[in-house]
Design a protein around this motif. Structure first.
Motif, short mmCIF file in Angstrom:
data_model
loop_
_atom_site.label_atom_id
_atom_site.label_comp_id
_atom_site.label_asym_id
_atom_site.label_seq_id
_atom_site.Cartn_x
_atom_site.Cartn_y
_atom_site.Cartn_z
N GLU A 96 40.25 33.19 40.65
CA GLU A 96 40.97 33.53 41.87
C GLU A 96 40.22 33.08 43.12
O GLU A 96 40.82 32.53 44.06
CB GLU A 96 41.21 35.04 41.94
CG GLU A 96 42.27 35.54 40.96
CD GLU A 96 42.48 37.03 41.08
OE1 GLU A 96 41.73 37.68 41.86
OE2 GLU A 96 43.39 37.57 40.42
N ASP A 138 40.69 48.45 52.51
CA ASP A 138 40.24 48.06 51.18
C ASP A 138 38.82 48.55 50.92
O ASP A 138 38.49 48.99 49.81
CB ASP A 138 40.29 46.53 51.03
CG ASP A 138 41.71 45.99 51.07
OD1 ASP A 138 42.65 46.78 50.78
OD2 ASP A 138 41.89 44.80 51.37
N ILE A 151 44.93 37.45 49.68
CA ILE A 151 43.96 38.50 49.35
C ILE A 151 44.61 39.87 49.24
O ILE A 151 43.94 40.85 48.93
CB ILE A 151 42.83 38.57 50.40
CG1 ILE A 151 43.38 38.89 51.78
CG2 ILE A 151 42.04 37.28 50.41
CD1 ILE A 151 42.29 39.12 52.81
N ARG A 152 45.91 39.93 49.47
CA ARG A 152 46.61 41.20 49.34
C ARG A 152 46.72 41.58 47.86
O ARG A 152 46.85 40.74 46.98
CB ARG A 152 47.99 41.13 49.98
CG ARG A 152 47.99 40.85 51.45
CD ARG A 152 47.82 42.09 52.30
NE ARG A 152 46.54 42.74 52.21
CZ ARG A 152 45.47 42.34 52.92
NH1 ARG A 152 45.54 41.31 53.73
NH2 ARG A 152 44.34 43.01 52.82
N ARG A 153 46.71 42.88 47.62
CA ARG A 153 46.72 43.38 46.25
C ARG A 153 47.99 42.96 45.50
O ARG A 153 47.94 42.63 44.31
CB ARG A 153 46.61 44.91 46.27
CG ARG A 153 46.55 45.55 44.89
CD ARG A 153 46.29 47.03 45.00
NE ARG A 153 45.04 47.30 45.71
CZ ARG A 153 44.62 48.54 46.00
NH1 ARG A 153 45.37 49.59 45.65
NH2 ARG A 153 43.49 48.72 46.63
N SER A 154 49.14 42.93 46.19
CA SER A 154 50.39 42.55 45.52
C SER A 154 50.33 41.11 45.03
O SER A 154 50.79 40.81 43.92
CB SER A 154 51.56 42.73 46.49
OG SER A 154 51.36 41.96 47.67
N TYR A 155 49.77 40.20 45.84
CA TYR A 155 49.65 38.81 45.40
C TYR A 155 48.70 38.70 44.22
O TYR A 155 48.97 37.97 43.26
CB TYR A 155 49.16 37.93 46.54
CG TYR A 155 48.82 36.52 46.08
CD1 TYR A 155 49.82 35.57 45.92
CD2 TYR A 155 47.51 36.18 45.75
CE1 TYR A 155 49.53 34.29 45.45
CE2 TYR A 155 47.21 34.90 45.27
CZ TYR A 155 48.22 33.97 45.14
OH TYR A 155 47.92 32.71 44.66
N ARG A 156 47.59 39.41 44.27
CA ARG A 156 46.60 39.31 43.19
C ARG A 156 47.16 39.86 41.89
O ARG A 156 46.84 39.35 40.81
CB ARG A 156 45.33 40.05 43.61
CG ARG A 156 44.65 39.40 44.82
CD ARG A 156 43.47 40.19 45.31
NE ARG A 156 42.36 40.13 44.38
CZ ARG A 156 41.19 40.71 44.61
NH1 ARG A 156 40.99 41.38 45.74
NH2 ARG A 156 40.22 40.62 43.72
N GLN A 157 47.99 40.89 41.98
CA GLN A 157 48.63 41.41 40.77
C GLN A 157 49.59 40.38 40.19
O GLN A 157 49.67 40.22 38.96
CB GLN A 157 49.36 42.71 41.10
CG GLN A 157 48.43 43.88 41.39
CD GLN A 157 49.16 45.12 41.86
OE1 GLN A 157 50.33 45.05 42.27
NE2 GLN A 157 48.50 46.26 41.81
N GLU A 191 41.14 45.05 56.14
CA GLU A 191 39.97 45.00 55.26
C GLU A 191 39.26 46.35 55.21
O GLU A 191 38.73 46.74 54.17
CB GLU A 191 39.01 43.92 55.73
CG GLU A 191 37.82 43.71 54.80
CD GLU A 191 36.96 42.53 55.20
OE1 GLU A 191 35.75 42.57 54.90
OE2 GLU A 191 37.49 41.58 55.81
N ALA A 245 38.80 52.16 50.13
CA ALA A 245 39.29 52.36 48.76
C ALA A 245 38.21 52.06 47.73
O ALA A 245 38.15 52.71 46.68
CB ALA A 245 40.52 51.49 48.52
N VAL A 246 37.34 51.09 48.02
CA VAL A 246 36.29 50.70 47.06
C VAL A 246 35.09 51.63 47.14
O VAL A 246 34.58 52.10 46.11
CB VAL A 246 35.86 49.24 47.32
CG1 VAL A 246 34.65 48.89 46.46
CG2 VAL A 246 37.00 48.28 47.03
#
Length: 254
Positions: free
Chosen positions: A94, A226, A77-83, A223, A229-230
């Motif tokens: 996903e 995140d 669920i980390r942003r780097s993995y999702r990218q 979390e 940030a949202v």
């Protein structure tokens, strides 16, 4: 195949793959959560495989099983993995793939978990039944929390189904109601109650309880970043009014 829109190239085969992914994710997700919450947390370890390990090796294996789940569950669920994964699969897949991976790793933990013979504490009488009651109260709170969320998509299937219907998945609004007026993460708090309500504290159970508690706390903090940030200032105001993990205030937030 997972990079294609259901209407591209071969619509029929793409739809079959999408529906198959939905079914597999739902089955694996449901089964793993049922076995974890209804069996492992309440009844105890499954005891399907006894490797006859000594206490040090037994606890080491259980530790590795926990770490494998933590790394998979938090890493994906980390942003780097999702990218990185966005280069391989469409975003709507996903959630389902995450559910399948989490369910498989969780089932491995349940199947291979080794129970220690070292009993540290095993209360009887009123205290034991009180701990059992806390578990059921936590389950009731869990259901309340999910009903409050309303459109809660536990297995990440809605984006696939919406795409198949040609609909646009709505944005998740920020609202505060139900148990979220007392604590920002009621599902995590209730999970902690269920974890610690198991009455027989063996060496392996103490390892499980402490490691999962630490992981939940760290995961909640990450979390929170995140969510800020949202949702921005609205969530910062919410943080000031409502406790993060322990509902220590009697009066709910408005």
């Amino acid at each position: 195949m997972l990079q294609d829109h259901p209407s591209d190239h071969d619509p029929q085969s793409s739809r079959i793959v999408a529906y198959a992914l939905v079914i597999i994710a739902w089955l694996i997700g449901s089964m793993s959560l049922l076995m974890f919450f209804a069996v492992f947390l309440f009844i105890g370890p499954l005891g399907l495989i006894d490797l006859n390990l000594g206490e040090p090796l037994l606890l080491m294996l259980d530790t590795l099983l926990c770490l494998a789940f933590f790394l998979q569950h938090s890493g994906m669920i980390r942003r780097s993995y999702r990218q990185w994964s966005a280069k391989l699969i469409q975003p709507q897949y996903e959630g389902a793939i995450y559910t399948i991976a989490s369910g498989v790793v969780l089932m491995l933990l349940l199947v291979f978990w080794q129970e220690s013979a070292l009993v540290l504490y095993a209360p009887e009488g009123a205290l034991r039944w009180s701990l059992r009651a806390i578990y059921f109260l936590a389950i009731a709170g869990f259901i309340w929390s999910m009903l409050t969320l309303g459109s809660f998509d536990a297995f990440g299937l809605r984006p696939i189904l919406d795409r198949l219907r040609g609909a646009v998945s709505p944005a998740c609004p920020f609202t505060v109601s139900g148990p979220f007026r007392w604590v920002r993460h009621p599902l995590y708090f209730l999970s902690l109650l269920m974890i610690w309500s198991y009455p027989d504290l063996t060496a392996d159970r103490l390892l499980f309880n402490t490691s999962w508690t630490g992981w939940i706390v760290v995961g909640t903090v990450l979390e929170e970043r995140d969510l800020v940030a949202v949702f921005g200032q609205a969530y910062r105001d919410y943080q000031r009014r409502v406790p993060m993990l322990i509902p220590y205030r009697l009066n709910p937030a408005n």
